[in-house]
Scaffold this motif. Structure first.
Motif, PDB file in Angstrom:
ATOM      1  N   ASN A  59      -3.809  -3.499   6.035  1.00 23.55           N
ATOM      2  CA  ASN A  59      -3.909  -2.751   4.789  1.00 23.55           C
ATOM      3  C   ASN A  59      -5.150  -3.050   3.950  1.00 23.55           C
ATOM      4  OD1 ASN A  59      -1.420  -1.276   4.944  1.00 23.55           O
ATOM      5  ND2 ASN A  59      -0.376  -3.215   4.590  1.00 23.55           N
ATOM      6  N   ALA A 109       0.835   4.291  -2.689  1.00 23.65           N
ATOM      7  CA  ALA A 109       0.653   5.675  -2.240  1.00 23.65           C
ATOM      8  C   ALA A 109       1.810   6.557  -2.711  1.00 23.65           C
ATOM      9  CB  ALA A 109       0.527   5.724  -0.717  1.00 23.65           C
ATOM     10  N   MET A 112       0.824  -1.190   0.000  1.00 24.46           N
ATOM     11  CA  MET A 112       0.000   0.000   0.000  1.00 24.46           C
ATOM     12  C   MET A 112       0.869   1.255   0.000  1.00 24.46           C
ATOM     13  SD  MET A 112      -3.111  -0.951  -0.234  1.00 24.46           S
ATOM     14  CE  MET A 112      -3.826   0.630   0.048  1.00 24.46           C
ATOM     15  N   GLU A 113       1.950   1.188   0.762  1.00 24.63           N
ATOM     16  CA  GLU A 113       2.837   2.342   0.828  1.00 24.63           C
ATOM     17  C   GLU A 113       3.467   2.636  -0.528  1.00 24.63           C
ATOM     18  OE1 GLU A 113       2.749  -0.141   2.969  1.00 24.63           O
ATOM     19  OE2 GLU A 113       2.354   0.771   4.917  1.00 24.63           O
ATOM     20  N   ARG A 167      -0.177   6.805   2.712  1.00 30.09           N
ATOM     21  CA  ARG A 167      -1.002   5.614   2.932  1.00 30.09           C
ATOM     22  C   ARG A 167      -2.340   6.017   3.551  1.00 30.09           C
ATOM     23  NH1 ARG A 167      -2.212   2.582   7.256  1.00 30.09           N
ATOM     24  NH2 ARG A 167      -2.615   0.374   6.958  1.00 30.09           N
ATOM     25  N   ARG A 217      -6.375  -1.975  -4.501  1.00 25.66           N
ATOM     26  CA  ARG A 217      -6.094  -2.650  -3.230  1.00 25.66           C
ATOM     27  C   ARG A 217      -6.429  -4.137  -3.321  1.00 25.66           C
ATOM     28  NH1 ARG A 217      -9.116   0.042   1.432  1.00 25.66           N
ATOM     29  NH2 ARG A 217      -7.853  -1.370   2.658  1.00 25.66           N
TER      30      ARG A 217
END
Length: 89
Positions: free
Chosen positions: A60, A5, A1-2, A12, A32
Protein backbone atom coordinates in the motif's frame (compact mmCIF):
# COMPACT_ATOMS: atom_id res chain seq x y z
CA UNK A 1 -5.90 2.46 2.22
CA UNK A 2 -9.18 0.73 1.53
CA UNK A 3 -10.88 2.65 4.35
CA UNK A 4 -9.61 5.98 2.99
CA UNK A 5 -10.75 5.05 -0.51
CA UNK A 6 -14.18 4.06 0.77
CA UNK A 7 -14.47 7.28 2.77
CA UNK A 8 -13.63 9.26 -0.37
CA UNK A 9 -16.12 7.26 -2.44
CA UNK A 10 -13.58 5.62 -4.70
CA UNK A 11 -11.56 2.43 -5.01
CA UNK A 12 -8.08 1.60 -3.75
CA UNK A 13 -6.79 1.35 -7.34
CA UNK A 14 -8.23 4.74 -8.28
CA UNK A 15 -6.87 6.31 -5.11
CA UNK A 16 -3.37 4.99 -5.85
CA UNK A 17 -3.63 6.27 -9.44
CA UNK A 18 -4.60 9.72 -8.15
CA UNK A 19 -1.26 10.07 -6.36
CA UNK A 20 0.14 11.17 -9.73
CA UNK A 21 -2.61 13.75 -10.29
CA UNK A 22 -1.36 17.35 -10.50
CA UNK A 23 -4.36 18.72 -8.66
CA UNK A 24 -4.76 16.37 -5.69
CA UNK A 25 -1.74 14.03 -5.81
CA UNK A 26 0.21 15.78 -3.07
CA UNK A 27 -2.73 15.65 -0.65
CA UNK A 28 -3.17 11.92 -1.27
CA UNK A 29 0.57 11.30 -0.83
CA UNK A 30 0.48 13.11 2.52
CA UNK A 31 -2.57 11.10 3.61
CA UNK A 32 -0.84 7.83 2.66
CA UNK A 33 2.26 8.96 4.53
CA UNK A 34 0.21 9.71 7.66
CA UNK A 35 -1.48 6.30 7.45
CA UNK A 36 1.93 4.58 7.15
CA UNK A 37 3.24 6.60 10.10
CA UNK A 38 0.33 5.51 12.30
CA UNK A 39 0.73 1.86 11.26
CA UNK A 40 4.44 1.97 12.11
CA UNK A 41 3.70 3.32 15.57
CA UNK A 42 1.14 0.56 16.10
CA UNK A 43 3.75 -2.04 15.12
CA UNK A 44 6.44 -0.44 17.30
CA UNK A 45 4.08 -0.64 20.26
CA UNK A 46 3.18 -4.27 19.60
CA UNK A 47 -0.38 -3.54 18.46
CA UNK A 48 0.13 -5.16 15.04
CA UNK A 49 2.70 -7.80 14.04
CA UNK A 50 5.83 -6.58 12.23
CA UNK A 51 5.16 -9.06 9.39
CA UNK A 52 1.73 -7.51 8.82
CA UNK A 53 3.29 -4.04 8.77
CA UNK A 54 5.94 -5.17 6.28
CA UNK A 55 3.36 -6.73 3.97
CA UNK A 56 1.13 -3.66 4.20
CA UNK A 57 3.91 -1.16 3.53
CA UNK A 58 4.96 -3.07 0.42
CA UNK A 59 1.42 -3.39 -0.91
CA UNK A 60 0.00 0.00 0.00
CA UNK A 61 2.89 2.40 0.42
CA UNK A 62 5.51 1.50 -2.20
CA UNK A 63 8.15 0.07 0.13
CA UNK A 64 10.53 -2.62 -1.21
CA UNK A 65 12.66 -5.30 0.42
CA UNK A 66 15.77 -4.31 -1.49
CA UNK A 67 16.78 -1.78 -4.14
CA UNK A 68 15.87 -2.76 -7.67
CA UNK A 69 18.47 -2.84 -10.44
CA UNK A 70 16.68 0.04 -12.17
CA UNK A 71 17.32 2.48 -9.31
CA UNK A 72 19.70 5.34 -10.11
CA UNK A 73 23.29 5.24 -8.91
CA UNK A 74 23.69 6.74 -5.47
CA UNK A 75 20.04 6.22 -4.48
CA UNK A 76 19.65 6.39 -0.71
CA UNK A 77 18.97 3.07 1.00
CA UNK A 78 17.62 2.65 4.51
CA UNK A 79 17.89 -0.67 6.35
CA UNK A 80 16.17 -1.08 9.70
CA UNK A 81 17.37 -3.97 11.82
CA UNK A 82 16.07 -5.17 15.15
CA UNK A 83 12.81 -6.11 16.75
CA UNK A 84 9.85 -3.75 16.86
CA UNK A 85 9.26 -4.60 20.52
CA UNK A 86 12.76 -3.34 21.34
CA UNK A 87 12.17 -0.09 19.44
CA UNK A 88 8.97 0.58 21.37
CA UNK A 89 10.83 0.80 24.70
Amino acid sequence: MESLAEYLGTTRDRLLALTNDKKCGEVIKRARNRIAMIKKQLAFNGKIPAAVLSFDLKNNHGYRDKPEDSEPEGAEQIIIKGRATDWAK
